[in-house]
Design an enzyme around this catalytic site. Sequence first.
Site, PDB file in Angstrom:
ATOM      1  N   LYS A   6       1.935   0.710  -8.631  1.00 39.28           N
ATOM      2  CA  LYS A   6       2.962   1.730  -8.975  1.00 39.28           C
ATOM      3  C   LYS A   6       2.823   2.928  -8.266  1.00 39.28           C
ATOM      4  O   LYS A   6       3.268   3.873  -8.796  1.00 39.28           O
ATOM      5  CB  LYS A   6       2.714   1.948 -10.833  1.00 39.28           C
ATOM      6  CG  LYS A   6       2.733   0.624 -11.610  1.00 39.28           C
ATOM      7  CD  LYS A   6       3.754  -0.514 -11.254  1.00 39.28           C
ATOM      8  CE  LYS A   6       5.182   0.026 -11.344  1.00 39.28           C
ATOM      9  NZ  LYS A   6       5.943  -1.394 -10.986  1.00 39.28           N
ATOM     10  N   SER A   7       2.457   3.037  -7.262  1.00 42.46           N
ATOM     11  CA  SER A   7       2.288   4.155  -6.430  1.00 42.46           C
ATOM     12  C   SER A   7       3.379   4.152  -5.260  1.00 42.46           C
ATOM     13  O   SER A   7       3.436   5.010  -4.324  1.00 42.46           O
ATOM     14  CB  SER A   7       1.005   4.163  -5.639  1.00 42.46           C
ATOM     15  OG  SER A   7      -0.182   4.034  -6.696  1.00 42.46           O
ATOM     16  N   THR A  40       6.639  -1.097  -3.169  1.00 38.96           N
ATOM     17  CA  THR A  40       7.785  -1.504  -3.024  1.00 38.96           C
ATOM     18  C   THR A  40       8.529  -0.733  -1.785  1.00 38.96           C
ATOM     19  O   THR A  40       9.233  -1.361  -0.676  1.00 38.96           O
ATOM     20  CB  THR A  40       8.723  -1.851  -4.283  1.00 38.96           C
ATOM     21  OG1 THR A  40       7.864  -2.260  -5.094  1.00 38.96           O
ATOM     22  CG2 THR A  40       9.733  -2.622  -3.840  1.00 38.96           C
ATOM     23  N   TRP A  41       8.651   0.365  -1.952  1.00 35.11           N
ATOM     24  CA  TRP A  41       9.214   1.606  -1.271  1.00 35.11           C
ATOM     25  C   TRP A  41       8.728   1.531   0.209  1.00 35.11           C
ATOM     26  O   TRP A  41       9.370   1.345   1.234  1.00 35.11           O
ATOM     27  CB  TRP A  41       9.120   3.045  -1.887  1.00 35.11           C
ATOM     28  CG  TRP A  41       9.951   4.074  -1.316  1.00 35.11           C
ATOM     29  CD1 TRP A  41      10.929   3.848  -0.403  1.00 35.11           C
ATOM     30  CD2 TRP A  41      10.068   5.258  -1.744  1.00 35.11           C
ATOM     31  NE1 TRP A  41      11.560   5.094   0.032  1.00 35.11           N
ATOM     32  CE2 TRP A  41      10.937   5.855  -0.667  1.00 35.11           C
ATOM     33  CE3 TRP A  41       9.240   6.042  -2.480  1.00 35.11           C
ATOM     34  CZ2 TRP A  41      11.396   7.151  -0.961  1.00 35.11           C
ATOM     35  CZ3 TRP A  41       9.638   7.439  -2.599  1.00 35.11           C
ATOM     36  CH2 TRP A  41      10.642   8.106  -1.868  1.00 35.11           C
ATOM     37  N   HIS A 101      -3.075  -4.441  -3.003  1.00 34.00           N
ATOM     38  CA  HIS A 101      -3.741  -3.335  -4.111  1.00 34.00           C
ATOM     39  C   HIS A 101      -5.221  -3.534  -4.115  1.00 34.00           C
ATOM     40  O   HIS A 101      -5.877  -2.866  -5.016  1.00 34.00           O
ATOM     41  CB  HIS A 101      -3.333  -3.765  -5.469  1.00 34.00           C
ATOM     42  CG  HIS A 101      -1.746  -3.578  -5.483  1.00 34.00           C
ATOM     43  ND1 HIS A 101      -0.886  -2.619  -5.183  1.00 34.00           N
ATOM     44  CD2 HIS A 101      -0.948  -4.329  -6.141  1.00 34.00           C
ATOM     45  CE1 HIS A 101       0.496  -2.975  -5.372  1.00 34.00           C
ATOM     46  NE2 HIS A 101       0.364  -4.040  -6.082  1.00 34.00           N
ATOM     47  N   ARG A 113      -0.099   8.151  -5.210  1.00 39.71           N
ATOM     48  CA  ARG A 113       1.016   8.771  -6.216  1.00 39.71           C
ATOM     49  C   ARG A 113       0.207   9.613  -7.366  1.00 39.71           C
ATOM     50  O   ARG A 113      -0.826   9.135  -7.628  1.00 39.71           O
ATOM     51  CB  ARG A 113       1.743   7.659  -6.908  1.00 39.71           C
ATOM     52  CG  ARG A 113       2.927   8.326  -7.525  1.00 39.71           C
ATOM     53  CD  ARG A 113       3.675   7.322  -8.118  1.00 39.71           C
ATOM     54  NE  ARG A 113       5.173   7.710  -8.742  1.00 39.71           N
ATOM     55  CZ  ARG A 113       5.992   6.853  -9.314  1.00 39.71           C
ATOM     56  NH1 ARG A 113       5.874   5.705  -9.641  1.00 39.71           N
ATOM     57  NH2 ARG A 113       6.931   7.484 -10.012  1.00 39.71           N
ATOM     58  N   SER A 147       4.913   4.906 -15.213  1.00 38.14           N
ATOM     59  CA  SER A 147       5.625   3.771 -14.494  1.00 38.14           C
ATOM     60  C   SER A 147       5.034   2.317 -14.916  1.00 38.14           C
ATOM     61  O   SER A 147       5.743   1.398 -15.181  1.00 38.14           O
ATOM     62  CB  SER A 147       5.300   3.871 -13.029  1.00 38.14           C
ATOM     63  OG  SER A 147       5.988   2.964 -12.308  1.00 38.14           O
ATOM     64  N   PHE A 166      16.540   5.252  -2.889  1.00 38.28           N
ATOM     65  CA  PHE A 166      16.395   4.643  -4.337  1.00 38.28           C
ATOM     66  C   PHE A 166      17.588   3.752  -4.696  1.00 38.28           C
ATOM     67  O   PHE A 166      17.354   2.741  -5.052  1.00 38.28           O
ATOM     68  CB  PHE A 166      15.935   5.688  -5.386  1.00 38.28           C
ATOM     69  CG  PHE A 166      15.758   5.080  -6.708  1.00 38.28           C
ATOM     70  CD1 PHE A 166      14.631   4.437  -6.981  1.00 38.28           C
ATOM     71  CD2 PHE A 166      16.590   5.143  -7.732  1.00 38.28           C
ATOM     72  CE1 PHE A 166      14.208   3.784  -8.231  1.00 38.28           C
ATOM     73  CE2 PHE A 166      16.449   4.469  -8.952  1.00 38.28           C
ATOM     74  CZ  PHE A 166      15.431   3.918  -9.310  1.00 38.28           C
ATOM     75  N   ARG A 204      12.904   1.763 -11.672  1.00 38.10           N
ATOM     76  CA  ARG A 204      13.104   2.354 -12.872  1.00 38.10           C
ATOM     77  C   ARG A 204      14.066   3.749 -12.736  1.00 38.10           C
ATOM     78  O   ARG A 204      15.054   3.947 -12.946  1.00 38.10           O
ATOM     79  CB  ARG A 204      11.917   2.459 -13.689  1.00 38.10           C
ATOM     80  CG  ARG A 204      11.993   2.778 -15.051  1.00 38.10           C
ATOM     81  CD  ARG A 204      10.648   2.680 -15.696  1.00 38.10           C
ATOM     82  NE  ARG A 204       9.705   3.883 -15.006  1.00 38.10           N
ATOM     83  CZ  ARG A 204       9.810   5.257 -15.319  1.00 38.10           C
ATOM     84  NH1 ARG A 204      10.470   5.514 -16.521  1.00 38.10           N
ATOM     85  NH2 ARG A 204       9.057   6.301 -15.034  1.00 38.10           N
ATOM     86  N   LYS A 205      13.249   4.869 -12.383  1.00 34.83           N
ATOM     87  CA  LYS A 205      13.655   6.127 -12.205  1.00 34.83           C
ATOM     88  C   LYS A 205      13.532   6.532 -10.758  1.00 34.83           C
ATOM     89  O   LYS A 205      14.264   7.317 -10.221  1.00 34.83           O
ATOM     90  CB  LYS A 205      13.260   7.151 -13.097  1.00 34.83           C
ATOM     91  CG  LYS A 205      13.339   7.061 -14.469  1.00 34.83           C
ATOM     92  CD  LYS A 205      13.035   8.246 -15.215  1.00 34.83           C
ATOM     93  CE  LYS A 205      13.453   8.059 -16.719  1.00 34.83           C
ATOM     94  NZ  LYS A 205      12.920   9.432 -17.584  1.00 34.83           N
TER      95      LYS A 205
HETATM   96  P1  A3P Z   1       9.199   4.499 -11.372  1.00 36.38           P
HETATM   97  O1  A3P Z   1       8.706   3.340 -12.444  1.00 36.38           O
HETATM   98  O2  A3P Z   1       8.419   5.786 -11.862  1.00 36.38           O
HETATM   99  O3  A3P Z   1      10.551   4.740 -11.365  1.00 36.38           O
HETATM  100  P2  A3P Z   1       5.241   0.011  -7.007  1.00 36.38           P
HETATM  101  O4  A3P Z   1       6.375  -0.511  -6.001  1.00 36.38           O
HETATM  102  O5  A3P Z   1       4.121   0.405  -6.450  1.00 36.38           O
HETATM  103  O6  A3P Z   1       5.189  -0.861  -8.068  1.00 36.38           O
HETATM  104  O7  A3P Z   1       6.030   1.377  -7.756  1.00 36.38           O
HETATM  105  C1  A3P Z   1       7.168   1.375  -8.341  1.00 36.38           C
HETATM  106  C2  A3P Z   1       7.756   2.774  -8.607  1.00 36.38           C
HETATM  107  O8  A3P Z   1       7.969   3.048  -7.327  1.00 36.38           O
HETATM  108  C3  A3P Z   1       8.798   2.668  -9.627  1.00 36.38           C
HETATM  109  O9  A3P Z   1       8.553   4.185 -10.248  1.00 36.38           O
HETATM  110  C4  A3P Z   1       9.973   2.568  -8.763  1.00 36.38           C
HETATM  111  O10 A3P Z   1      11.142   3.216  -9.199  1.00 36.38           O
HETATM  112  C5  A3P Z   1       9.864   3.534  -7.475  1.00 36.38           C
HETATM  113  N1  A3P Z   1      10.309   3.172  -6.490  1.00 36.38           N
HETATM  114  C6  A3P Z   1      10.751   1.843  -5.731  1.00 36.38           C
HETATM  115  N2  A3P Z   1      11.400   2.338  -4.407  1.00 36.38           N
HETATM  116  C7  A3P Z   1      11.769   3.673  -4.704  1.00 36.38           C
HETATM  117  C8  A3P Z   1      12.560   4.303  -3.828  1.00 36.38           C
HETATM  118  N3  A3P Z   1      13.169   3.929  -2.679  1.00 36.38           N
HETATM  119  N4  A3P Z   1      12.440   5.658  -4.176  1.00 36.38           N
HETATM  120  C9  A3P Z   1      11.786   6.349  -4.812  1.00 36.38           C
HETATM  121  N5  A3P Z   1      11.094   5.465  -5.798  1.00 36.38           N
HETATM  122  C10 A3P Z   1      11.120   4.315  -5.546  1.00 36.38           C
END
Ligand code: A3P
Length: 292
Positions: free
Chosen positions: A48-49, A52-53, A105, A127, A135, A226, A254-255
């Site tokens: 959750k840091s 995916t981004w 991870h 993060r 998250s 996003f 999500r956000k």
């Molecule tokens: P939130 O739940 O706070 O929205 P991971 O990929 O490590 O599981 O992390 C998921 C978090 O990264 C989620 O946070 C997701 O929305 C956020 N995220 C994914 N892609 C993103 C992007 N392009 N820009 C900003 N946040 C992003």
Amino acid sequence: GRSKPMEFFNYKGVKFAKHMIFSEENLHFVENEFQVLDDDIYNVTYPKSGTTWMIEILSLICSNGDVAKAKIKTVPNYTRCPWYESTIGMKQIETLTPPRILTSHLPCHIFAKSFFTSNAKIIYTIRNPKDIIVSWYHYGKISLLLQCPEDFEEHLDCFLKGDFLYGSWFDHVWGWIQMKSSKNFFFITYEELQQDLRGSVMRICDFLGKKLDEAAIDSVLENTSFNIMKDNKMANYSYAGKSAVDLSKGSFMRKGISGDWKNQFTVAQSERFDRIYREKMKNFPVKFNWDE
Ligand code: A3P
């Protein structure tokens, strides 16, 4: 889901779930026998840091901003950049042609030993842990592979005790930050990506020795925003069907903001968190912008 019965096991002090994607045998293999290649790039995070981004950012950087070559619209992110510690990831890795981008991870002390004598590179994204907690809490509602208490207070307790999959966040960051001065290690924060994505991408390019022209950088920025990722089936987990997440209960994207913890933590919870955070992060070699 929250009510799934789930069995756990402990591998060298770290908590894993005993379901299809993890096994002790595979973790042992990963740690001791997995062959890291010199041109591998590892996207390492605590869950959750911003994992995916970063997958999307690295896919595009390594393909010079070319969307087709990066396969971001044709191949799901978990197949493009597999989690190498999972049994499924191990199979997906066989389909890759080097240079590989792999995701993990894992904490430092159980990462593939062969990494430490290789020229492979790690990008470690950190993060604000309060946002990770929130998250993860929401992710718990849609995930079919994770268990997460419905009660936020209980969820927070688990985090503070380190009773989370992949172990304690504190141990994770303390473990990896020891690599801080290694030339193969680069760390960045989710918040830096948020505040200055262009500058962050340029620093990542420097670290990886990639020279991207202005148009290529623009493509990276556009395709990792996003809003674009939210609608990309190969990034938003909708392609995963019902094997990983149940998207009828919420979305993976999500956000995508910093500071959402303020909408979830009570003042008392925040103060309790801060007390423990200050204690555990005392003398941490890096200061973050969420530290006072
Ligand atoms: P939130 O739940 O706070 O929205 P991971 O990929 O490590 O599981 O992390 C998921 C978090 O990264 C989620 O946070 C997701 O929305 C956020 N995220 C994914 N892609 C993103 C992007 N392009 N820009 C900003 N946040 C992003």
